[in-house]
Scaffold this motif. Structure first.
Motif, PDB file in Angstrom:
ATOM      1  N   GLN A   1      49.878  58.291  24.989  1.00  0.00           N
ATOM      2  CA  GLN A   1      50.474  57.587  26.263  1.00  0.00           C
ATOM      3  C   GLN A   1      49.773  56.303  26.633  1.00  0.00           C
ATOM      4  O   GLN A   1      48.452  56.710  26.752  1.00  0.00           O
ATOM      5  N   GLN A   3      48.316  54.155  29.513  1.00  0.00           N
ATOM      6  CA  GLN A   3      48.022  53.908  30.731  1.00  0.00           C
ATOM      7  C   GLN A   3      47.508  52.388  31.037  1.00  0.00           C
ATOM      8  O   GLN A   3      46.640  51.909  30.263  1.00  0.00           O
ATOM      9  N   VAL A   5      45.729  50.002  34.301  1.00  0.00           N
ATOM     10  CA  VAL A   5      45.073  49.898  35.501  1.00  0.00           C
ATOM     11  C   VAL A   5      44.566  48.355  35.945  1.00  0.00           C
ATOM     12  O   VAL A   5      43.990  47.594  34.956  1.00  0.00           O
ATOM     13  N   THR A  25      44.626  51.769  28.199  1.00  0.00           N
ATOM     14  CA  THR A  25      43.896  52.814  27.612  1.00  0.00           C
ATOM     15  C   THR A  25      45.197  53.552  26.925  1.00  0.00           C
ATOM     16  O   THR A  25      46.154  53.568  27.548  1.00  0.00           O
ATOM     17  N   GLY A  26      44.757  54.425  25.928  1.00  0.00           N
ATOM     18  CA  GLY A  26      45.569  55.455  25.326  1.00  0.00           C
ATOM     19  C   GLY A  26      46.085  54.596  24.217  1.00  0.00           C
ATOM     20  O   GLY A  26      46.581  55.463  23.066  1.00  0.00           O
ATOM     21  N   TYR A 116      55.853  51.166  30.854  1.00  0.00           N
ATOM     22  CA  TYR A 116      54.674  51.603  31.599  1.00  0.00           C
ATOM     23  C   TYR A 116      54.217  50.702  32.609  1.00  0.00           C
ATOM     24  O   TYR A 116      54.301  49.553  32.444  1.00  0.00           O
ATOM     25  N   GLY A 118      51.244  49.943  36.081  1.00  0.00           N
ATOM     26  CA  GLY A 118      50.230  50.419  36.439  1.00  0.00           C
ATOM     27  C   GLY A 118      50.122  50.845  38.302  1.00  0.00           C
ATOM     28  O   GLY A 118      51.302  50.780  38.358  1.00  0.00           O
ATOM     29  N   GLN A 119      49.293  51.003  38.714  1.00  0.00           N
ATOM     30  CA  GLN A 119      49.274  51.802  40.065  1.00  0.00           C
ATOM     31  C   GLN A 119      49.416  50.318  41.052  1.00  0.00           C
ATOM     32  O   GLN A 119      49.829  50.516  42.233  1.00  0.00           O
TER      33      GLN A 119
END
Length: 127
Positions: A1, A3, A5, A25-26, A116, A118-119
Motif C-alpha cells: 500500500q 502512503q 505524507v 512509503t510502502g 492514493y 495524502g492527509q
C-alpha cells in the motif's frame, strides 16, 4: 500500500515562498504520476500541478504558472512543489495524490483518477 505524507506548509506573507514535500512509503513512486491539489472550505478541490511518472510531462494550473515549480526525485521517493510569489488566494489545504500510470491530470473526477491521497498540509498566505 502506498502512503503519502505532505509537509512544508505554514503561514507566510504575500510575496514569500514555501516548499511542499510529498514523501511516499510502502511502494516506489517510479510507476506513479503525482499531482498537487488544493482545497478551501466550501469549494471543490482544485488541481495545482502534476508530473508524469518519469517527469517528462508537467502541467500547471493557469493560476500558478510562473510561480510554482513541481519536481520529483524517484530515488528519494519524493515530489516537491516550490511555491514562489505567494498570494492570499493561494491559501488552502494542499494535497498530493498518486495515480498508477505514466500520465497525470488536473481535471476530471479526481477521486477516481488518483488512487492514493495524502492527509494535506495547510498553507496560509496573509499579511
Amino acid at each position: 500500500q502506498l502512503q503519502l505524507v505532505e509537509s512544508g506548509g505554514g503561514l507566510v506573507q504575500p510575496g514569500e515562498s514555501l516548499t511542499l514535500s510529498c514523501d511516499a512509503t510502502g511502494r516506489t513512486l517510479d510507476y506513479y504520476a503525482i499531482g498537487w491539489f488544493r482545497q478551501v472550505p466550501g469549494k471543490e478541490r482544485e488541481g495545482v500541478s502534476c508530473i508524469s511518472s518519469n517527469g517528462d510531462t508537467i502541467e500547471y494550473a493557469d493560476s500558478v504558472k510562473g510561480r510554482f515549480t513541481i519536481s520529483r526525485d524517484n530515488a528519494k521517493n519524493t515530489v516537491g512543489l516550490q511555491m514562489d510569489s505567494l498570494k492570499p488566494e493561494d491559501t488552502a489545504v494542499y494535497y498530493c495524490a498518486a495515480r498508477r500510470g505514466r500520465l497525470c491530470s488536473l481535471m476530471g473526477d479526481l477521486s477516481r483518477i488518483y488512487d492514493y491521497w495524502g492527509q494535506g498540509t495547510q498553507v496560509t498566505v496573509s499579511s
